[in-house]
Design a protein around this motif. Structure first.
Motif, short mmCIF file in Angstrom:
data_model
loop_
_atom_site.label_atom_id
_atom_site.label_comp_id
_atom_site.label_asym_id
_atom_site.label_seq_id
_atom_site.Cartn_x
_atom_site.Cartn_y
_atom_site.Cartn_z
N CYS B 22 0.84 -1.21 0.00
CA CYS B 22 0.00 0.00 0.00
C CYS B 22 0.87 1.26 0.00
CB CYS B 22 -0.92 0.00 1.21
SG CYS B 22 -0.06 0.35 2.76
N ASP B 23 0.21 2.42 -0.09
CA ASP B 23 0.94 3.69 -0.09
C ASP B 23 1.09 4.27 1.32
OD1 ASP B 23 1.44 3.86 -2.85
OD2 ASP B 23 -0.68 4.34 -3.15
N PHE B 24 0.06 4.14 2.12
CA PHE B 24 0.20 4.53 3.53
C PHE B 24 -0.82 3.76 4.35
CE2 PHE B 24 -3.08 7.49 2.15
CZ PHE B 24 -3.92 7.61 3.25
N ILE B 25 -0.57 3.74 5.66
CA ILE B 25 -1.41 2.94 6.56
C ILE B 25 -1.96 3.85 7.65
CG2 ILE B 25 -1.41 1.03 8.22
CD1 ILE B 25 1.38 0.39 6.46
N ALA B 26 -3.28 3.81 7.83
CA ALA B 26 -3.88 4.55 8.94
C ALA B 26 -4.23 3.56 10.04
CB ALA B 26 -5.13 5.30 8.48
N ILE B 27 -3.96 3.94 11.30
CA ILE B 27 -4.25 3.03 12.41
C ILE B 27 -5.14 3.71 13.44
CG2 ILE B 27 -2.01 1.86 12.13
CD1 ILE B 27 -1.21 3.25 14.82
N ASP B 28 -5.81 2.88 14.23
CA ASP B 28 -6.53 3.37 15.41
C ASP B 28 -6.63 2.23 16.40
OD1 ASP B 28 -8.14 5.41 16.82
OD2 ASP B 28 -9.68 3.88 16.66
N THR B 29 -6.65 2.56 17.68
CA THR B 29 -6.75 1.51 18.70
C THR B 29 -7.89 1.81 19.67
OG1 THR B 29 -5.28 2.60 20.30
CG2 THR B 29 -4.24 1.21 18.65
N GLU B 30 -8.47 0.76 20.22
CA GLU B 30 -9.39 0.90 21.35
C GLU B 30 -8.72 0.26 22.56
OE1 GLU B 30 -11.87 2.80 21.00
OE2 GLU B 30 -11.99 2.86 18.81
N LEU B 31 -8.89 0.89 23.72
CA LEU B 31 -8.15 0.50 24.92
C LEU B 31 -9.09 0.10 26.05
CD1 LEU B 31 -5.75 3.58 24.78
CD2 LEU B 31 -5.31 1.30 23.85
N SER B 32 -8.58 -0.69 27.01
CA SER B 32 -9.41 -1.06 28.16
C SER B 32 -9.51 0.09 29.16
CB SER B 32 -8.85 -2.31 28.84
OG SER B 32 -7.65 -2.02 29.52
N GLY B 33 -8.80 1.17 28.90
CA GLY B 33 -8.89 2.35 29.76
C GLY B 33 -7.81 3.34 29.38
N LEU B 34 -8.07 4.61 29.65
CA LEU B 34 -7.06 5.63 29.36
C LEU B 34 -6.14 5.81 30.56
CD1 LEU B 34 -9.32 8.30 27.61
CD2 LEU B 34 -7.76 6.65 26.54
N GLY B 35 -6.72 5.66 31.76
CA GLY B 35 -5.91 5.74 32.97
C GLY B 35 -5.11 7.01 33.10
N GLN B 36 -5.69 8.13 32.64
CA GLN B 36 -4.90 9.36 32.63
C GLN B 36 -5.29 10.33 33.74
OE1 GLN B 36 -5.63 10.33 28.43
NE2 GLN B 36 -3.48 9.84 28.09
N SER B 108 -15.58 3.67 32.82
CA SER B 108 -16.12 4.61 31.83
C SER B 108 -15.68 4.23 30.42
CB SER B 108 -15.68 6.03 32.16
OG SER B 108 -14.28 6.14 32.10
N ALA B 109 -14.47 3.66 30.29
CA ALA B 109 -14.01 3.27 28.97
C ALA B 109 -14.84 2.10 28.43
CB ALA B 109 -12.52 2.88 29.02
N LEU B 110 -15.13 1.12 29.31
CA LEU B 110 -15.95 -0.02 28.89
C LEU B 110 -17.36 0.44 28.53
CD1 LEU B 110 -14.92 -2.84 31.41
CD2 LEU B 110 -13.81 -2.11 29.31
N THR B 111 -17.93 1.33 29.36
CA THR B 111 -19.27 1.84 29.09
C THR B 111 -19.29 2.60 27.76
OG1 THR B 111 -19.68 2.06 31.46
CG2 THR B 111 -21.11 3.31 29.99
N PHE B 112 -18.27 3.40 27.54
CA PHE B 112 -18.15 4.17 26.31
C PHE B 112 -18.11 3.24 25.09
CE2 PHE B 112 -15.31 6.07 23.12
CZ PHE B 112 -15.94 7.28 22.89
N LEU B 113 -17.25 2.22 25.16
CA LEU B 113 -17.14 1.29 24.03
C LEU B 113 -18.44 0.50 23.85
CD1 LEU B 113 -13.50 -0.02 24.56
CD2 LEU B 113 -14.34 1.35 22.64
N SER B 114 -19.03 0.08 24.95
CA SER B 114 -20.30 -0.65 24.91
C SER B 114 -21.36 0.20 24.21
CB SER B 114 -20.72 -1.00 26.33
OG SER B 114 -22.02 -1.51 26.36
N GLY B 115 -21.37 1.51 24.51
CA GLY B 115 -22.31 2.43 23.87
C GLY B 115 -22.07 2.55 22.37
N HIS B 116 -20.87 2.19 21.94
CA HIS B 116 -20.56 2.21 20.50
C HIS B 116 -20.46 0.79 19.95
CE1 HIS B 116 -19.44 6.35 21.62
NE2 HIS B 116 -19.90 6.62 20.42
N ASN B 117 -21.20 -0.11 20.59
CA ASN B 117 -21.40 -1.48 20.08
C ASN B 117 -20.14 -2.34 20.05
OD1 ASN B 117 -24.18 -1.05 19.62
ND2 ASN B 117 -23.62 0.14 17.80
N PHE B 118 -19.17 -2.03 20.89
CA PHE B 118 -18.03 -2.94 21.00
C PHE B 118 -18.53 -4.28 21.53
CE2 PHE B 118 -14.41 -5.02 22.83
CZ PHE B 118 -13.34 -4.67 22.00
#
Lengths: 564, 564
Positions: B22-36, B108-118
């Motif tokens: 390919c010419d370039f690769i776009a990535i994204d990740t989902e995490l079990s928490g941001l912990g920030q 909150s991360a799990l709830t957030f992902l659940s709300g987006h059908n993870f």
């Protein structure tokens, strides 16, 4: 029957009544992890307790099974109301003491539950909220002092997360609205004033604005200390990320009613545990210690710092506990019937003679129960209750009542099975248990490169057995061919022949341990919430519950010879 | 297209090829928490890096989106192969370096992902395994030295858990089979001998036995160091907890083939990341820093101890990274187009003029893609790629190739957007970034009872702004009306009038900090597995990858005025 967010508040009165009126309650829990990697075969009771205390505070109790067993008043049968609670620390809209505390999951535990059809989507999406007693008190107090109800919904989490990431909103004090937002807020406040003073208007939908401005609005309204306003964040259209704030005038009655509902929903499963503790009915579980420790930690308060205080706490909260795994191992008449003491093994055995295969009809079956099997909390609690019932009838076939007062049963009360121990069979909450002598256990130090093989080779003349690793250069080890003083001397001579190893008796090792390593004094501490800050207090949290009443009875019917 | 345990090994060659071509690769990740939660507005770059390093080692990367964009060689269009990997640290049968390490989840991360059908059930049941480079090396090494293949299945977890709880099996050394099991093992060994020496037999199903005895069999066979035997634990019937061990004779070829498959399955998603790093293609992400830090930690090795080493590592591993969030804020021509820089906001904007709404046809659509939307990793990576493409064409409408070498684009390379900071806009992996002066920031100490209000009141003459709490009695605070020496003096006089507060400049505070609080030297360390024990080494793990080749080009077509 599955109990989740959407049916919990409605079912709560029925559940409470079932707990109040039944004869005994069997429980089971599913956890996000056991986290018991740090356990040693040579833990003392105190050490094991502290490991449990430390571990359970990091993992979650994710499913609670509760089976209320009742003997029929008209015939010789039992019935059972069995509930399966999904439990998740979600943010109930309006409950502003939500902490979003991260918790541990153990991959093997999740895989194990997944293999037994645990529904993790349901858990996260539908799990019931809970809090411990101090959090409940804090929530109630905060709501009492709050004049403005602020509702946010789960759907707003998206924009809230963005808002936190993209702006400094979290830190904005309403007294210090940034200069570039002053016009906006002044304009909004003027609109709010018009709305509030116009008695013909009950609701005002503010124009859609950014998450940052919505946060400023929420904060500005809250700082007014006006009573009777309710703010809700709403989506403009279903799939839009655009939102607006809707402001409603609410009466004192409506506010009180909404707050009561909010408290029921946010305190959640803790209400069930409070009923369980207040009822002082017999509580039955299989390998019950971890279940009870989690129950106390998550729904009552942090476990005390010492084992002696934990025992006192348990005997106050739940004086009548019975552990079916302990019973199967502890009683010689029962022990001889069981080869293994896993739940399904006990269940297989009690369905055949000499047991009576007594059943209990489940009176609240729902569609979700069709597919349940072992390792569903409700199913396991039901099976545990059946095992308990059959043990009861097997041990005292003639007794019709008060069997729990007979010596056959008082000996089981408050004894919790222990696993993964060299010589500790159980924890007895009603008795001071002395530390074991362990005269054939020794403490060994060795070079960091050594593995089990080198240690076994070194000690082979003394038939080495179980090892409890302490760190990479020391371990406790049981020697099977060392009995009495003479043998200990034989072992100790190893030391002289080796420059790299030292060996000493278990007792010498324990005597040298600093007291700080095995804390066994000090008072129970708990955290008291004071806004952002945490103040330590020694609140006697168990005192809130009703005192222990007269001992409960389990109604039994006469054993009939043709029972099958 | 969802990539899970059941289709991963089959799809791997195709995925690798897509990355390579390919010419370039776009990535994204989902995490079990941001912990920030520990982030402060006043973190230095080094402090923020250490917080990220600490946090990401506790949370999991649970979904990885990978979109490979390619310009058509025949017309002015782009295509995209987009993959959505579910990733879970499960135990691949036979991979004996499995650690079962507990990880953190943020509610909150799990709830957030659940709300987006993870789909959390799919994640646990079907998530692909992974390991870092040292774990991979350890697994390969162990398999090479292992003569006996031992297969256990997920279904056996149940009995294994029971076995660990109920017996001392974990600690039994095969040289020291307990006396009561000696007959059993001797009998088994005699049977094994007969089986091994009878060339007509290829498979032997041992009689069913307890988990404890199965463990003894596994250990006893392993201790023989015989090559060419494969042991599998099997259920007697589908719903039975009874199991038996099946022993097969396997050829060297069969063993090698099975091992290669096992390695592919167990190394899992790490193979994809290795390809991503080897290809040295442009990697595009939105708010990319956390994605890349997680990618390195989970699939390459622990992050280095210092920011300078982390920058060096990133610039070696992935020299051509582009952060669309940084681009939208950093370039004045782009910045003027975007009011917000959230992914969906950028996407809304690039679909209208002056952008060209360039699309890319997804060439590997599957049924599971029908329902995806924002916060699905694959979807987000695809959208990020589209945003990048449209920014590319907007900034350089005339360029047909090598656009990434033009000054418009080299200025973005290796710059990572930073959030939640007072004055740090980005991390630049190619440049030494000096600490900010922060002449209007001050360090304040105050009584533990104080809240934000008291602090704002005290400092109100100086227009206090953002606060960064350090603990319950100290914080950093920005004062908006303090510029230059004269003003600092004015602030410092507060100290004289108050016995409870002290104030000092940010610079004085930082100068007094002990160097140990902000480590900025020392070499990268990583853990090397050696059985139970961990030995520290300074393996230069990034060196394993291919050296950086000549700079890549993104093929572009000429901007056409009628593009819409």
């Amino acid at each position: 029957m599955d109990v989740v967010r959407s049916n919990f508040v409605e079912l709560l009165p029925k559940i409470r009544n079932d707990i109040k009126t039944c004869d005994f309650i069997a429980i089971d829990t599913e956890l996000s992890g056991l986290g018991q990697n740090g356990n040693s075969f040579f833990d003392t009771l105190e050490e094991r307790y502290l490991k449990i205390k430390n571990s359970i505070s990091q993992y979650l109790l994710i499913q609670y099974g509760l089976s209320c067993f009742t003997k029929s008043s008209t015939d010789n049968s039992y019935s059972c109301a069995s509930y399966n609670f999904y439990i998740f620390p979600y943010k109930v809209p309006g409950a502003n003491n939500y902490k979003d505390k991260s918790f541990l999951c153990q991959p093997s535990a999740l895989t194990f539950l997944s293999g037994h059809n645990f529904d993790f989507n349901k858990w996260i999406r539908e799990g019931i909220s809970y809090m411990n007693l101090e959090e409940e008190a804090h929530l109630t107090e905060t709501l009492k002092n709050k004049n403005v109800s602020v509702n946010t919904t789960i759907n707003d989490l998206d924009s809230t997360v963005r808002s936190l990431n993209e702006s400094s909103s979290q830190l904005v004090n309403t007294n210090h609205v940034p200069d570039d937002q002053k016009d906006f807020i002044e304009n909004f406040m003027s609109g709010l004033n018009d709305f509030f003073n116009d008695s013909t208007r009950t609701k005002w939908n503010v124009d859609p604005c950014s998450p940052y401005r919505r946060k400023l609005i929420f904060q500005s309204v809250a700082s007014l200390n006006m009573s009777g306003l309710k703010l809700t964040s709403c989506q403009v259209t279903e799939n839009s990320s655009e939102r607006f704030i809707s402001i409603e005038k609410v009466s004192a009655e409506q506010k009180a009613k909404e707050e009561a509902q909010l408290i029921d929903e946010a305190v959640g499963f803790t209400k069930v545990v409070q009923e369980l503790i207040d009822c002082k009915k017999p509580i039955v579980g299989h390998n019950l210690l971890l279940d009870m420790a989690h129950t106390v930690h998550h729904f009552i308060g942090p476990l005390p710092d010492t084992l002696v205080d934990f025992k006192e706490m348990l005997s106050e909260l739940c004086p009548y506990t019975y552990d079916t795994k302990l019973m199967a191992k502890f009683d010689s008449k029962l022990d001889s019937q069981f080869q293994n003491t896993a739940l399904n093994d006990l269940y297989n055995v009690i369905q055949k003679a000499p047991f009576s295969n007594i059943k209990a009809k489940i009176i609240n079956r729902s569609d979700s129960d069709e597919k349940t099997s072992f390792h569903n909390a409700s199913y396991d609690s039901y099976i545990t209750g059946l095992i308990f019932l059959n043990m009861l009838h097997y041990l005292s076939p003639k007794n019709q009542k008060s069997i729990l007062d007979s010596s056959e049963f008082t000996k089981f009360r408050g004894k919790y099975n222990l696993t993964f121990s060299f010589d500790l069979a159980y924890l007895d909450i009603n008795k001071d248990q002395k530390n074991q002598e362990r005269s054939n256990v020794f403490h060994l130090t060795f070079p960091p490169t050594w593995t089990r093989s080198e240690i076994y080779d070194l000690l082979s003349p003394f038939k080495p057995g179980q090892i409890g690793w302490i760190d990479s250069t020391s371990a406790l080890i049981a020697l099977n061919d060392v009995n009495g003083v003479k043998d200990i001397d034989r072992v100790l001579t190893i030391q002289k022949n080796s420059s790299v190893c030292t060996i000493k008796s278990y007792r010498a090792f324990m005597d040298e341990k600093s007291p700080s390593q095995v804390p066994n004094s000090g008072k129970r501490k708990s955290n008291h919430f004071d806004g952002d800050k945490v103040v330590e207090t020694s609140t006697p949290i168990v005192k809130k519950f009703k005192p222990t009443p007269v001992k409960p009875e389990i109604k039994m019917f006469a054993q009939e010879s043709d029972w099958s």
